[in-house]
Design a protein around this motif. Sequence first.
Motif, PDB file in Angstrom:
ATOM      1  N   LEU A   1       0.837  -1.212   0.000  1.00 23.44           N
ATOM      2  CA  LEU A   1       0.000   0.000   0.000  1.00 23.44           C
ATOM      3  C   LEU A   1       0.866   1.255   0.000  1.00 23.44           C
ATOM      4  O   LEU A   1       0.588   2.215  -0.705  1.00 23.44           O
ATOM      5  N   PHE A   2       1.948   1.193   0.797  1.00 19.81           N
ATOM      6  CA  PHE A   2       2.860   2.332   0.855  1.00 19.81           C
ATOM      7  C   PHE A   2       3.502   2.561  -0.524  1.00 19.81           C
ATOM      8  O   PHE A   2       3.577   3.698  -1.007  1.00 19.81           O
ATOM      9  N   GLY A   3       3.928   1.461  -1.141  1.00 15.72           N
ATOM     10  CA  GLY A   3       4.549   1.542  -2.468  1.00 15.72           C
ATOM     11  C   GLY A   3       3.617   2.203  -3.474  1.00 15.72           C
ATOM     12  O   GLY A   3       4.016   3.106  -4.217  1.00 15.72           O
TER      13      GLY A   3
ATOM     14  N   ALA B   1       8.736  -5.445   0.600  1.00 16.72           N
ATOM     15  CA  ALA B   1       7.530  -5.470  -0.245  1.00 16.72           C
ATOM     16  C   ALA B   1       7.388  -4.161  -1.011  1.00 16.72           C
ATOM     17  O   ALA B   1       7.133  -4.164  -2.225  1.00 16.72           O
ATOM     18  N   ALA B   2       7.577  -3.033  -0.311  1.00 17.15           N
ATOM     19  CA  ALA B   2       7.443  -1.723  -0.962  1.00 17.15           C
ATOM     20  C   ALA B   2       8.502  -1.558  -2.048  1.00 17.15           C
ATOM     21  O   ALA B   2       8.209  -1.093  -3.152  1.00 17.15           O
ATOM     22  N   PHE B   3       9.741  -1.970  -1.742  1.00 15.03           N
ATOM     23  CA  PHE B   3      10.858  -1.816  -2.680  1.00 15.03           C
ATOM     24  C   PHE B   3      10.631  -2.633  -3.959  1.00 15.03           C
ATOM     25  O   PHE B   3      10.725  -2.114  -5.075  1.00 15.03           O
ATOM     26  N   ILE B   4      10.282  -3.920  -3.779  1.00 10.58           N
ATOM     27  CA  ILE B   4      10.077  -4.801  -4.944  1.00 10.58           C
ATOM     28  C   ILE B   4       8.908  -4.295  -5.783  1.00 10.58           C
ATOM     29  O   ILE B   4       8.966  -4.250  -7.011  1.00 10.58           O
ATOM     30  N   LEU B   5       7.826  -3.887  -5.094  1.00  7.39           N
ATOM     31  CA  LEU B   5       6.630  -3.445  -5.809  1.00  7.39           C
ATOM     32  C   LEU B   5       6.878  -2.175  -6.618  1.00  7.39           C
ATOM     33  O   LEU B   5       6.475  -2.071  -7.770  1.00  7.39           O
TER      34      LEU B   5
END
Lengths: 218, 213
Positions: free
Chosen positions: A191-193, B144-148
Motif C-alpha cells: 500500500l505504501f509503495g 515489499a514496498a521496494f520490490i513493488l
Amino acid sequence: MSGEVIGVWIGAILTLGIFSFLYKDNPFYKFSEALFVGISAGYWFVVTFWQYFVPKFWDNLALAYSELLTKGRVDYHWIYLVGGFFGVLMLLRLVPKIGWLSRWSLAFIVGTTAGLQFTRYLESNGIKQVVGTISPLLVSGNMNATIGNIIIVVGTFCGLIYFFFSKEHKGAFGGAARVGVWFLMITFGALFGYTVMSRMSLLIGRMDYLFGIWLSLY
Amino acid sequence: MRREVPLVLTAIVGITMIIAHFIPPLNILKNLFEDWFFIIAAFAIYLGILNLILINGDKIYKKQKGWPFGVVVILGFLVITVIGIFFSGGKSFQDPGTPFYYIYMNLYYPLSATMFALLAFFVASASYRAFRARNVEATMLLGAAFILMLGRVPIGYWISTWLGHTLANAADWIMDFPQLAGQRAIMIGIALGVVSSALRVILGLERAYSAGE
C-alpha cells in the motif's frame, strides 16, 4: 493572448506558488493555499447544488407544485419537504440557542449510514472475502496454485488471529498472530509503495505541465 | 426531546435500511431515505462552507494576522460559486467549454494536483527516516514496498529484463498472494467492526453523536 494560453499561465503560476513551500512558508504559497481553500469550497458547493440539491429536492418539489397547479391534487413528491426540513435543521447548528435541533439531522445521517453499511460491508467485505478464501489447498498438477492458495488461507487466518484481542497473544496463538503481522506488513508495504507511486505520478504530471505545456520545452 | 428523538430516529431509519435489503417491497422507503440523506448531506456541506466563510469574515472584520488571505478565500469561493450556478449552463456545468470547466482545469486542478504532488517530497523524506530494517516486520514492509515500486516502473523493467523478468514477476506474486491474504484479513476485520458498530448505533448503545450542546 487566447483564453487557453491565459489559463495555462494561471495554472503554472499557481503550481509554482504551491511548490514554493519546498523552500519555506511564504506569502506566495499562502495566497495559493487560500485560493485553493476558497475554490475547493465553491467547487463542492456547486457540485452538491447541481447533483444533489436540485435533482433530489428542487425538481421533486417543482413536480409536486405543477401537479397541484394543473390537476389540483396533492402529489406524493411533497414528501421531499421532509428532507429539506432536516437539511434546514442541520444549518441551525450555527444558532447556539436551538443548535441542538441539528442532532435530529445528524441522527438521520447516522442511522442511514449505519443501516446501509451494515448490509454492504457484511456482503462485500465480509462474506465475499471469506468465500474467496475458502479454496482447495491442493490443486493437482499445479504447484504454483497450491502454494498460492496455502499462502492466502494461512495469511488470512493468521491476520484475523492478530486482530483478535480477547485472548492474550501467547504460545501457538501468539505465534500465529506473529505470522499474521508479517502478512499485514507485506500488505502495508504494498500500500505504501502504491501511495508513493501515485504521488510521484502526480509530481511527474505537474513537471510535464510546467516544462511541456507552459514552457513548451519538448 | 433532546436525547430521545435522535435515538428513536436513528433506530427507525437504521432498521428500515437493513430490513429493506431482505424485503424488496420496502425498497421504496429505502430509496426515499437515501434521497433525504443526499439532501441533508448537501446541507451539511453548506453548513461547513458557511462556517468557513464566517470564520474568514470574522478574521477580516477584526483585521487579524493574515486577514488578506481570508479575502482570497472568500473571493475564490464567490467567483467559482456564482459562475458555476448562474453562468455554466445549469446541470451541464461540468461540460467542456463552460466557464466552470475553465476554472476547474486552470485553477482547481493545478492547485489540488500540486498540493498532492507536494506530498511526494515529504513521503520521500519521511521514508528515509522511518524505513530502517531494524527487525523482521520492518524488513518485510521495506522489501515489499521496494520490490513493488521497482517492479512497476521502467527502470525496474530494464533490470528485470537483465535478470530474466524476476522483478516484475516478484511484484505480481506479492500482489496476488501475500498482499491479498493481508488485505483480506483487514477487509474481514473492517466488516466485523462496521457491523458491530452499526448495531451499537442502531440499538442506541453508542450515543456519542447525540451528545454535547
